[in-house]
Design a protein around this motif. Structure first.
Motif, PDB file in Angstrom:
ATOM      1  N   ALA A   1      30.131  46.913  47.019  1.00 49.76           N
ATOM      2  CA  ALA A   1      30.011  46.179  45.754  1.00 49.76           C
ATOM      3  C   ALA A   1      31.058  45.071  45.626  1.00 49.76           C
ATOM      4  CB  ALA A   1      30.119  47.138  44.570  1.00 49.76           C
ATOM      5  N   ARG A   2      32.116  45.136  46.431  1.00 51.32           N
ATOM      6  CA  ARG A   2      33.091  44.029  46.407  1.00 51.32           C
ATOM      7  C   ARG A   2      33.413  43.619  47.831  1.00 51.32           C
ATOM      8  NH1 ARG A   2      37.170  44.572  42.440  1.00 51.32           N
ATOM      9  NH2 ARG A   2      35.513  43.699  41.192  1.00 51.32           N
TER      10      ARG A   2
ATOM     11  N   THR B   1      34.068  40.566  49.045  1.00 51.32           N
ATOM     12  CA  THR B   1      35.172  39.608  49.106  1.00 51.32           C
ATOM     13  C   THR B   1      36.284  40.084  48.185  1.00 51.32           C
ATOM     14  OG1 THR B   1      33.433  37.947  49.226  1.00 51.32           O
ATOM     15  CG2 THR B   1      35.690  37.140  49.046  1.00 51.32           C
TER      16      THR B   1
ATOM     17  N   TYR C   1      40.005  39.931  46.172  1.00 52.75           N
ATOM     18  CA  TYR C   1      40.763  38.911  45.458  1.00 52.75           C
ATOM     19  C   TYR C   1      41.924  38.445  46.319  1.00 52.75           C
ATOM     20  CZ  TYR C   1      38.174  39.988  41.222  1.00 52.75           C
ATOM     21  OH  TYR C   1      37.161  40.151  40.308  1.00 52.75           O
TER      22      TYR C   1
ATOM     23  N   HIS D   1      44.654  37.000  44.958  1.00 50.97           N
ATOM     24  CA  HIS D   1      45.821  37.448  44.194  1.00 50.97           C
ATOM     25  C   HIS D   1      45.686  38.947  43.963  1.00 50.97           C
ATOM     26  CE1 HIS D   1      49.159  36.405  41.328  1.00 50.97           C
ATOM     27  NE2 HIS D   1      48.931  37.674  41.035  1.00 50.97           N
ATOM     28  N   LYS D   2      46.493  39.723  44.661  1.00 50.66           N
ATOM     29  CA  LYS D   2      46.375  41.177  44.566  1.00 50.66           C
ATOM     30  C   LYS D   2      47.378  41.737  43.573  1.00 50.66           C
ATOM     31  CE  LYS D   2      44.144  42.122  48.870  1.00 50.66           C
ATOM     32  NZ  LYS D   2      43.732  40.718  49.090  1.00 50.66           N
ATOM     33  N   LYS D   3      46.934  42.685  42.804  1.00 48.39           N
ATOM     34  CA  LYS D   3      47.826  43.344  41.841  1.00 48.39           C
ATOM     35  C   LYS D   3      47.815  44.827  42.116  1.00 48.39           C
ATOM     36  CE  LYS D   3      48.803  41.360  37.949  1.00 48.39           C
ATOM     37  NZ  LYS D   3      48.922  41.218  36.508  1.00 48.39           N
TER      38      LYS D   3
ATOM     39  N   ARG E   1      46.887  48.005  41.169  1.00 44.67           N
ATOM     40  CA  ARG E   1      46.007  48.447  40.089  1.00 44.67           C
ATOM     41  C   ARG E   1      45.971  49.957  40.010  1.00 44.67           C
ATOM     42  NH1 ARG E   1      43.106  44.810  37.782  1.00 44.67           N
ATOM     43  NH2 ARG E   1      43.025  42.731  38.668  1.00 44.67           N
TER      44      ARG E   1
ATOM     45  N   TRP F   1      39.920  28.658  43.663  1.00 45.10           N
ATOM     46  CA  TRP F   1      38.880  28.968  44.648  1.00 45.10           C
ATOM     47  C   TRP F   1      37.843  27.852  44.639  1.00 45.10           C
ATOM     48  CZ3 TRP F   1      38.403  32.277  48.557  1.00 45.10           C
ATOM     49  CH2 TRP F   1      37.141  32.415  49.156  1.00 45.10           C
TER      50      TRP F   1
ATOM     51  N   VAL G   1      39.190  34.880  36.976  1.00 45.41           N
ATOM     52  CA  VAL G   1      40.231  35.852  37.295  1.00 45.41           C
ATOM     53  C   VAL G   1      41.516  35.063  37.507  1.00 45.41           C
ATOM     54  CG1 VAL G   1      41.046  37.571  38.957  1.00 45.41           C
ATOM     55  CG2 VAL G   1      38.657  37.562  38.240  1.00 45.41           C
TER      56      VAL G   1
ATOM     57  N   ASN H   1      45.486  34.988  38.114  1.00 48.82           N
ATOM     58  CA  ASN H   1      46.571  35.808  38.676  1.00 48.82           C
ATOM     59  C   ASN H   1      46.158  37.272  38.821  1.00 48.82           C
ATOM     60  OD1 ASN H   1      48.293  33.672  39.031  1.00 48.82           O
ATOM     61  ND2 ASN H   1      49.383  33.985  37.100  1.00 48.82           N
ATOM     62  N   GLY H   2      44.931  37.473  39.254  1.00 50.33           N
ATOM     63  CA  GLY H   2      44.468  38.840  39.513  1.00 50.33           C
ATOM     64  C   GLY H   2      43.947  39.580  38.298  1.00 50.33           C
TER      65      GLY H   2
ATOM     66  N   ASP I   1      46.960  31.466  40.172  1.00 54.38           N
ATOM     67  CA  ASP I   1      45.795  31.666  41.041  1.00 54.38           C
ATOM     68  C   ASP I   1      44.546  31.829  40.180  1.00 54.38           C
ATOM     69  OD1 ASP I   1      47.272  31.555  43.350  1.00 54.38           O
ATOM     70  OD2 ASP I   1      47.668  33.705  43.386  1.00 54.38           O
TER      71      ASP I   1
ATOM     72  N   GLU J   1      40.461  32.570  40.416  1.00 58.89           N
ATOM     73  CA  GLU J   1      39.364  33.000  41.290  1.00 58.89           C
ATOM     74  C   GLU J   1      38.138  33.363  40.453  1.00 58.89           C
ATOM     75  OE1 GLU J   1      40.835  35.757  44.577  1.00 58.89           O
ATOM     76  OE2 GLU J   1      42.545  35.754  43.222  1.00 58.89           O
ATOM     77  N   PRO J   2      36.974  33.381  41.089  1.00 58.76           N
ATOM     78  CA  PRO J   2      35.770  33.808  40.363  1.00 58.76           C
ATOM     79  C   PRO J   2      35.702  35.331  40.255  1.00 58.76           C
ATOM     80  CG  PRO J   2      35.195  33.246  42.612  1.00 58.76           C
ATOM     81  CD  PRO J   2      36.658  32.961  42.473  1.00 58.76           C
ATOM     82  N   TRP J   3      34.809  35.859  39.407  1.00 63.15           N
ATOM     83  CA  TRP J   3      34.500  37.296  39.395  1.00 63.15           C
ATOM     84  C   TRP J   3      34.095  37.663  40.817  1.00 63.15           C
ATOM     85  CZ3 TRP J   3      36.641  37.213  35.135  1.00 63.15           C
ATOM     86  CH2 TRP J   3      36.120  37.362  33.871  1.00 63.15           C
ATOM     87  N   ARG J   4      34.607  38.766  41.327  1.00 65.90           N
ATOM     88  CA  ARG J   4      34.240  39.189  42.679  1.00 65.90           C
ATOM     89  C   ARG J   4      33.376  40.443  42.645  1.00 65.90           C
ATOM     90  NH1 ARG J   4      34.544  35.027  45.962  1.00 65.90           N
ATOM     91  NH2 ARG J   4      36.652  34.236  46.312  1.00 65.90           N
TER      92      ARG J   4
END
Lengths: 223, 249
Positions: free
Chosen positions: A93-94, A96, A98, A100-102, A104, B8, B69, B71-72, B97, B99-102
């Motif tokens: 479902a994901r 690709t 992100y 920018h990783k957080k 979570r 992006w 999205v 900064n995450g 940063d 980004e689009p919805w992933r």
């Protein structure tokens, strides 16, 4: 209805919740039984023998034990297969990630999958060690569980494997029990704190209760 | 404010995308995040470059079109929609940063725009009532217990932006679907389709390729409308009830 259950992501979570609760109930009894080791070898060995005569004369020798084993294997398989299939779906479902990783979610939540794999491997090790004696150090003696437990926890790796697995178990239950309540639809805003508290209490009591045995052997309290 | 943006950029659905870096200057702290992007786009157009494509519509936090999205975080650091996020939430000199919805169910159309028609198909599967309702009826014609009305309204606040999917580590649409199921299922007007609604909408949700729920809770944290995590619990309950009932038929 079975079809609807198994084909749906919500249904498969239900399978995971129910099988998880079955295993959890077993673990509570298992942990309490283990603590008999602190009452000496006679008590512990007698308890282990009683497990084989459980349900007699209605059931034959060891039948109750085998019924429990079948139920547990079914629960483990259902839990693992659902987890595998749901994880595959989640990863698809994901595709690709992100950029920018957080960090979570909580540690317990993030480690559910790998923690589950660790627990699965541990179950195999645990059975080979203390049920069949295949990987047991110093010659496994069937019918002498007290001595077998002491032999296992007298090796450094026996204790390390066990303690790591029990820590993983605690984390797994901490998130798993509360999640099961949500999946089965019994959670609510008013009951949320209660379910979180029960989950934490179960996780703590089980981890401490199980780890008490190797610690007891290592410190010489059990010998 | 002077900012560095990493955005992006992706020409179309089939092209490979990458993060591109842009510097923007003279950004006011009172600008909304989208106005800041408008400023960037004006510069890009003047330079003869392709402006950054992003979704937006009402710009007052009620339509659910904006979807970035930042900064995450889905919709950025504040609990609101991107259009209602202001630049005062950032510091001068920040690198941001964007980004689009992933999610595989939300394919990228261009840059930061994703196709969210999967949500429309979930609604089409059961997010409606079949009774003809006509004009607004007299308010007391159908009695609704206050807690039910409150729960229905809380769930009806969902604007279908998809932040829950974007924030979920599994790309699940459980919070969206549960909001839509609950808000009708709890009311007498939605009762005739109570079972089919939840079964069909969950089946469509799975069909679209959304992930499953692991109760991580990221969705409810990201939701600009504050749909609570317990909505998912409510939908699970409805789904199990409907499955039991449909098994008996």
């Amino acid at each position: 209805m079975t079809r609807t259950m198994w084909d749906s992501s919500v249904g498969k979570k239900t399978v995971m919740a129910v099988s998880g609760l079955i295993m959890l109930a077993y673990l509570v009894v298992h942990m309490l039984g283990n603590l008999k080791i602190f009452f000496g070898s006679d008590d512990f060995n007698h308890y282990a023998h009683w497990l084989r005569t459980l349900g007699e004369p209605f059931l034959h020798y060891e039948w109750a034990l085998w019924i429990i084993r079948v139920v547990l294997v079914a629960a483990v398989v259902a839990h693992a297969v659902s987890a595998y299939q749901l994880s595959r779906r989640d990863l698809r479902a994901r595709p690709t990630k992100y950029v920018h990783k957080k960090p979570r979610t909580s540690y317990a939540t993030r480690t559910m999958r790998w923690g589950g794999v660790i627990l699965g491997l541990f179950i195999v090790w645990h059975i080979l060690d203390l049920t069949t004696g295949t990987v047991h150090p110093d010659g496994f003696q069937s019918g002498h569980p007290y001595q077998n437990v002491i032999d296992t926890f007298s090796t450094w790796y026996g204790s390390v494997v066990y303690i790591v697995a029990m820590l993983a178990l605690g984390l797994h239950i901490r998130h798993g029990f509360w999640s099961a309540a949500q999946t089965l639809g019994v959670g609510s805003r008013t009951r949320d704190r209660a379910f979180k508290t029960i989950a934490n209490a179960l996780a703590l009591v089980l981890t401490v209760g199980f780890i008490a045995v190797p610690v007891g052997v290592m410190t010489g309290v059990v010998s | 404010m002077k900012l560095t943006l990493r955005v992006w950029r992706q020409q179309n659905a089939d092209a490979d995308g990458a993060m591109s870096t842009y510097d923007v200057d003279d950004i006011s702290a009172d600008m909304s995040f989208l106005e800041m992007l408008d400023t960037l786009n004006e510069e890009l157009i003047l330079r003869g470059d392709d402006p950054v494509a992003f979704d937006h519509d009402c710009r007052e936090g009620i339509c659910g079109a904006c979807s970035l999205v930042i900064n995450g975080d889905a919709h950025g650091p504040e609990r609101t929609t991107t259009c209602q996020l202001h630049m005062r939430s950032f510091e001068d000199g920040d690198t941001i940063d964007i980004e689009p919805w992933r999610a595989s169910a939300f394919p990228v159309v261009k840059d930061l725009v994703v196709d969210r028609s999967a949500f429309d198909r979930i609604i089409q599967a059961g997010g409606y009532v079949t009774a003809p309702t006509g004009a607004a009826p007299e308010a007391h014609a159908t009695p609704v217990p206050k807690p039910d009305a409150d729960f229905a309204f809380e769930n009806a606040e969902c604007i279908g932006c998809g932040a829950c999917v974007a924030a979920c580590p599994n790309g699940a649409a459980m919070l969206f679907t549960s909001a839509k199921v609950n808000h009708l299922n709890v009311l007498p007007q939605g009762a005739p389709e109570r079972e089919t609604r939840v079964l069909d909408m969950v089946a469509q949700m799975d069909e679209e390729g959304f992930g499953g729920c692991t109760l991580a809770g990221e969705c409810a944290t990201a939701c600009p409308k504050g749909i609570p995590l317990v909505s998912i619990t409510g939908m699970n309950k409805e789904w199990l009830r409907a499955t039991r009932k449909s098994g008996r038929r």
